[in-house]
Design a protein around this motif. Structure first.
Motif, short mmCIF file in Angstrom:
data_model
loop_
_atom_site.label_atom_id
_atom_site.label_comp_id
_atom_site.label_asym_id
_atom_site.label_seq_id
_atom_site.Cartn_x
_atom_site.Cartn_y
_atom_site.Cartn_z
N LEU A 1 22.16 8.31 -3.13
CA LEU A 1 21.39 8.71 -1.76
C LEU A 1 20.01 8.63 -1.73
O LEU A 1 19.37 9.53 -2.58
CB LEU A 1 21.79 10.12 -1.32
N ASP A 2 19.18 7.61 -1.37
CA ASP A 2 17.78 7.19 -1.46
C ASP A 2 17.20 7.83 -0.30
O ASP A 2 17.52 7.46 0.71
CB ASP A 2 17.52 5.71 -1.44
N LEU A 3 16.40 8.84 -0.24
CA LEU A 3 15.73 9.59 0.77
C LEU A 3 14.25 9.32 0.72
O LEU A 3 13.54 9.74 1.74
CB LEU A 3 15.76 11.23 0.35
N SER A 4 13.87 8.20 0.05
CA SER A 4 12.44 8.07 0.05
C SER A 4 11.89 7.55 1.54
O SER A 4 10.62 7.70 1.77
CB SER A 4 12.10 6.75 -0.97
N ALA A 5 12.73 7.09 2.39
CA ALA A 5 12.17 6.62 3.72
C ALA A 5 12.33 7.59 4.70
O ALA A 5 11.93 7.54 6.00
CB ALA A 5 13.08 5.16 4.23
N THR A 6 12.83 8.97 4.51
CA THR A 6 13.06 9.99 5.49
C THR A 6 11.75 10.58 5.86
O THR A 6 10.86 10.52 5.00
CB THR A 6 14.00 10.84 4.92
N TRP B 1 12.87 12.38 -1.33
CA TRP B 1 12.17 12.83 -0.07
C TRP B 1 10.72 13.41 -0.36
O TRP B 1 10.52 13.71 -1.55
CB TRP B 1 12.81 13.94 0.51
N ASP B 2 9.69 13.30 0.50
CA ASP B 2 8.36 13.67 0.21
C ASP B 2 7.67 14.37 1.42
O ASP B 2 7.54 13.56 2.27
CB ASP B 2 7.44 12.36 -0.37
N GLU B 3 7.84 15.50 1.64
CA GLU B 3 7.35 16.01 3.06
C GLU B 3 6.15 15.89 2.96
O GLU B 3 5.45 16.04 4.22
CB GLU B 3 7.87 17.74 2.93
N SER B 4 5.18 15.71 2.27
CA SER B 4 3.74 15.60 2.29
C SER B 4 3.23 14.73 3.40
O SER B 4 2.20 14.85 3.87
CB SER B 4 2.95 15.52 1.07
N GLY B 5 4.19 13.66 3.68
CA GLY B 5 3.78 12.41 4.57
C GLY B 5 4.52 12.66 5.93
O GLY B 5 4.34 12.05 6.93
N TRP B 6 5.16 13.99 6.04
CA TRP B 6 5.82 14.25 7.36
C TRP B 6 4.80 14.69 8.42
O TRP B 6 4.10 15.64 8.01
CB TRP B 6 7.11 15.02 7.20
N SER B 7 4.96 14.43 9.57
CA SER B 7 4.11 15.41 10.54
C SER B 7 4.62 16.64 10.50
O SER B 7 3.80 17.45 11.08
CB SER B 7 4.37 14.46 11.96
#
Length: 546
Positions: free
Chosen positions: A88-93, A121-127
């Motif tokens: 499960l690749d979450l890098s694009a979420t 996953w990387d929340e630092s780039g999420w709005s």
């Protein structure tokens, strides 16, 4: 007698006693007009112009392709990489909702007792930087155990079902009731989650990772294991695959005072992920200025003292092994260097320098710390993609550190300029296996003063990886000699063949746009495509282009 001939991509996987590669462009600064090379017994026996080529048992037509030394990735986690590539690749979420949807879709195809493993996953780039909590993960996975590692690998989101399997976790540093775990709590739950992977699954994952590496022109990798990030069984399984139809694997075992154990496990060094601190993404890297977006006054965590660093280096010297440490923040790096100073009092500076000890990552540096690397001959194993993904004025480093420190991070240019040996890698799966992308990231660093030339960055990702190995191994194995990472007579025949859609300049591919306005992390310049990877004369990858 006419020599049998083949084009790149045909099934020439069994090395003949001699093979001539001709009709190409060779990255060979000593002979920039060379267009052909002869391979015999795993070494380059000759190189020069096509018209001067000697006879050979087999001829491979390069059709104008570029030949360079193959890459070395100086920091990988093969099993985790394979699991990420096949799982499960979450890098694009881009949000908590997208993570939950991805978990639900992936879990639906698993047995009810399976563990859902995801990464990236990387929340630092999420709005909206809210992350899913444990209860939401339970619902999305249908009650299955869920372990989702953040891009840094130093924290993870865990479901209630997984937390319940480790009841002691609630008393450990780094535990949070939300299920977002760091530090000791993360380490113990990670061990349980990855312990669910069978030996058959692990072997398959390792194969996926090593095949991907070979397909990208990577002929050797440095596997970084240790009791906090992998098992001894996993580590030795990866080492056992070295050169078995894929890249060579050199292992680093990161256990404090574990030089004897590292040697028993077949490691070339007692270092790698021996943690002096954590990671910037998890706010656990040990920094001197508090995190801009963390708890007031929070500066991360140091896991080692200078005395422990000293004792580890002395232990390495007693067992004749190279040592090393994971150190990202400036305080952690300062602690490591203080330990080197204490070790020098017992061993002498020259003995420390001769061992070529390593520091992994070295992201937050200053002039004093760089001078320490020079003084003690420390190799800096760095990941240019960290800057590409998280550097600059608006990405994760700026959020964590502020813009000024973000732009000063990963100072590859300053370290190269002062003579620090650089060895580039990916830390995959933290960032993808992508050697030309890493070279371009070093060339297009967000801070202009830290940019490297294409030639210097390429050298760090090829010859630098061999130089980062301990004395006696830089030739691929003890006694093979130092001629690695170059195209020259007598050197190992370890190289890659490339299509270069953007062209070649100065012997190496064009990697950045001519227009400075479009350079950077989203540069549209097409990167080279690997057509064949050769390791000591044997083909370990070919793409089928005929």
């Amino acid at each position: 007698m006419t020599n049998p001939s083949t084009t790149i991509g045909s099934s020439a996987t069994v090395p003949a006693s001699s093979t001539l590669y001709r009709g190409g462009r060779l990255y060979c600064p000593a002979d920039p007009r060379a267009t052909a090379l002869l391979v015999r017994d795993g070494r380059i026996a000759w190189l020069g112009a096509d018209d001067d080529a000697p006879g050979a048992d087999r001829v491979v037509e390069l059709d104008g392709a570029l030949v360079t030394p193959a890459f070395v990735d100086a920091h990988v986690h093969a099993t985790d990489t394979g699991l990420a590539l096949s799982g499960l690749d979450l890098s694009a979420t881009g949000s908590a909702r997208e993570v939950l949807d991805a978990v639900a879709g992936f879990a639906a195809g698993l047995p009810v007792d399976a563990v859902v493993l995801g990464h990236g996953w990387d929340e630092s780039g999420w709005s909206d930087r809210r992350v899913p909590d444990a209860a939401e993960l339970d619902r999305a996975a249908g009650g299955r155990r869920v372990y989702l590692s953040q891009a840094s690998l130093h924290s993870a989101l865990c479901s209630s079902a997984l937390l319940a399997a480790v009841p002691e976790v609630v008393r450990m540093p780094g535990y949070d009731v939300s299920g977002w775990l760091r530090r000791d709590a993360h380490h113990v739950v990670r061990e349980v989650a990855l312990g669910s992977v069978t030996s058959v699954q692990r072997r398959a994952a390792q194969g996926v990772a090593l095949r991907r590496a070979a397909s990208l022109g990577i002929a050797a990798v440095h596997e970084c294991g240790g009791p906090e990030i992998s098992s001894e069984e996993d580590f030795t399984a990866v080492l056992s695959r070295s050169g078995d139809g894929g890249p060579e694997v050199y292992g680093y075992w990161g256990e404090l005072l574990g030089a004897a154990r590292a040697r028993e496990l077949g490691a070339v060094g007692a270092g790698g992920d021996l943690f002096a601190d954590g990671a910037l993404g998890a706010r656990t890297a040990h920094v001197s200025v508090p995190y801009a977006d963390g708890e007031p006054g929070a500066c991360g965590h140091g896991y080692l003292s200078a005395e422990q660093v000293r004792d580890h280096l002395v232990d390495c010297a007693a067992h004749g092994l190279q040592g090393g440490f994971h150190a990202i923040g400036d305080v952690a790096i300062g602690t490591v260097l203080a330990g080197f100073g204490l070790a020098a009092e017992r061993l002498g500076v020259e003995r420390l320098r001769a061992a070529r000890h390593r520091v992994e990552h070295a992201e937050i540096m200053n002039k004093r710390l760089i001078a320490g690397f020079v003084e003690f001959g420390i190799v800096a194993s760095m990941q240019p993609a960290f800057d590409r993904l998280w550097g600059g004025e608006r990405r994760m480093y700026a959020s964590r550190l502020g813009v000024e420190r973000a732009l000063a991070s990963n100072p590859m240019g300053a370290m190269h300029a002062t003579g620090v040996t650089l060895a580039f890698g990916s830390d995959s799966p933290v960032t993808p296996l992508d050697p030309w992308g890493s070279v371009r990231a070093a060339v297009a660093h967000f801070s202009p003063v830290q940019r490297l030339s294409v030639r210097a960055a390429f050298a760090a990702h090829t010859r630098g990886g061999w130089r980062a190995l301990p004395t006696g191994f830089e030739g691929g194995a003890a006694g093979r000699g130092p001629a690695e990472g170059v195209l020259a007579p007598g050197a190992a025949a370890t190289f890659a063949v490339w299509s270069t859609p953007a062209g070649v300049d100065g012997g190496l591919p064009v990697l950045v746009a001519a227009d400075p306005e479009v350079r950077g992390p989203d540069d549209p310049t097409p990167l080279p495509v690997c057509r064949r990877t050769v390791l000591r004369g044997s083909v370990i990858f070919e793409d089928g282009v005929g």
